[in-house]
Write an enzyme that holds these catalytic residues in place. Structure first.
Site, PDB file in Angstrom:
ATOM      1  CE  LYS A  80       0.901   0.782   4.438  1.00 25.67           C
ATOM      2  NZ  LYS A  80       1.626   1.926   4.997  1.00 25.67           N
ATOM      3  CB  THR A 104      -0.734   4.881   3.936  1.00 24.46           C
ATOM      4  OG1 THR A 104      -0.794   4.015   5.067  1.00 24.46           O
ATOM      5  CG2 THR A 104       0.725   5.198   3.653  1.00 24.46           C
ATOM      6  NE  ARG A 130       8.115   8.358   8.623  1.00 21.55           N
ATOM      7  CZ  ARG A 130       8.864   7.500   9.272  1.00 21.55           C
ATOM      8  NH1 ARG A 130       9.745   6.772   8.612  1.00 21.55           N
ATOM      9  NH2 ARG A 130       8.730   7.348  10.580  1.00 21.55           N
TER      10      ARG A 130
END
Length: 346
Positions: free
Chosen positions: A192, A249, A256
């Site tokens: 992912k 995410t 990040r």
């Protein structure tokens, strides 16, 4: 039996998990290579570089000595970057005792061998992959340490070890489910990150929510496709480790991977992006590994393919999107093999 738990290493996610464990256990040791970081954690109860503004529980004890960190622990949680996992597991080996529970929470592959983290750890410790537990799911470290409600999954082929890991971590702020599909949970958590890079790239180009929604949906399809080919349960990818982790995410300022993709989409070169991040961006290494896996298995991963070419072959982000939009016409279900379809509905 000792109530001591050990966490390796003291990055943002390792520190956040140490904080969860410190709420449940009397003594949590946090290993770091850096003496100055250990001193900060012990004296100030902070880890400002990774989790600015957070006060850590006083029963987290940092050390640079592996033997001190591991001795008499009933469980070791490894949260090393994928690039350092073999080295950290190898350093743990001399102090590893039979009966210790081993959990890892790293989302990536060993790039050179394209091996999963459970494989790397088991090779270094001399145990089976089934003796390792994987922790994954939608969980930003910045929110976990602020006691925001978080739900994750722990997976192992050994249901007793998974249940033991669940017992270590679960509390009112940190809910933990178990899963027998260790391979699927591990693959979902790693792959992912590639799609999150793509989502950030799309946002950096200013393409809006329609494009990002399509990217996440088709990204989940390609994650599932390669996961099933590698022996995972397809239903895992609609759960916490799959869809849940993908959403958090690919859509959050804390990610990040999303931030790195966004900067790439704005035209910044990869070297500049990595320098400005100051932390590991696992999706970049994972893209290289997943690209190799797709070629080895002859499994289509079109989003991964385009992101690989942006990262490592100099393709512009805009031309990568144009290549995806210009692919041959298909039905939506065409990319799902008959075998996958039958497994999904069996």
């Amino acid at each position: 039996m000792s109530d001591k738990i050990t966490v390796l290493v003291a990055g943002s996610w390792g520190t956040a998990l140490a904080s969860v464990l410190a709420a449940n256990h009397s003594e949590v040791y946090l290993w770091t290579r850096k003496p100055e970081q250990a001193a900060e954690i012990n004296n100030s109860h902070t880890n400002e570089h990774f989790l600015p503004g957070i006060t850590l529980p006083p029963n987290i004890i940092a050390t640079t000595d592996m033997e001190t960190a591991v001795k008499d622990s009933k469980a070791v949680v490894i949260v090393a970057p994928s690039s350092a996992m073999r080295q950290v597991a190898g350093a743990l080996k001399p102090y590893w005792k039979e009966g210790m529970l081993c959990i890892h929470a790293t989302k990536g592959f060993e790039t050179e061998t394209v091996k999963r983290m459970s494989t790397v750890i088991s090779e270094e410790l001399g145990c089976t992959e089934g003796e390792i537990v994987v922790l994954s799911g939608p969980s930003h470290a910045e929110e976990v340490v602020r006691l925001c409600p978080t739900t994750v999954v722990v997976a192992s082929a050994d249901e007793h070890r998974a249940a033991a890991a669940q017992e270590l971590f679960i509390n009112n702020d940190f809910r933990v489910y178990t899963n027998r599909d260790q391979v699927g949970v591990e693959l979902a958590g790693a792959l992912k990150n590639i799609i999150a890079l793509g989502a950030g790239l799309s946002d950096g180009l200013g393409f809006g929510d329609n494009a990002k929604a399509a990217l996440l949906t088709r990204g989940l399809a390609e994650i599932s496709r390669v996961g099933v080919e590698l022996g995972a349960n397809p239903l895992t990818f609609s759960g916490l480790a799959g869809l849940g982790d993908l959403v958090v995410t690919a859509t959050s300022k804390h990610s990040r991977n999303w931030r790195a993709g966004s900067m790439l989409g704005q035209g910044k070169p990869l070297a500049e992006v990595l320098e400005s991040m100051g932390m590991v961006v696992e999706g970049i290494r994972t893209t290289k590994a997943a690209y190799a896996i797709s070629l080895n298995l002859n499994v289509q991963m079109p989003i991964t393919d385009q992101i690989y070419h942006v990262l490592f072959q100099g393709r512009s982000p805009r031309s990568a999107v144009e290549a995806l939009m210009g692919r041959d016409r298909k039905t939506e279900m065409e990319a799902i093999s008959q075998e996958t379809w039958e497994q999904w509905h069996s």
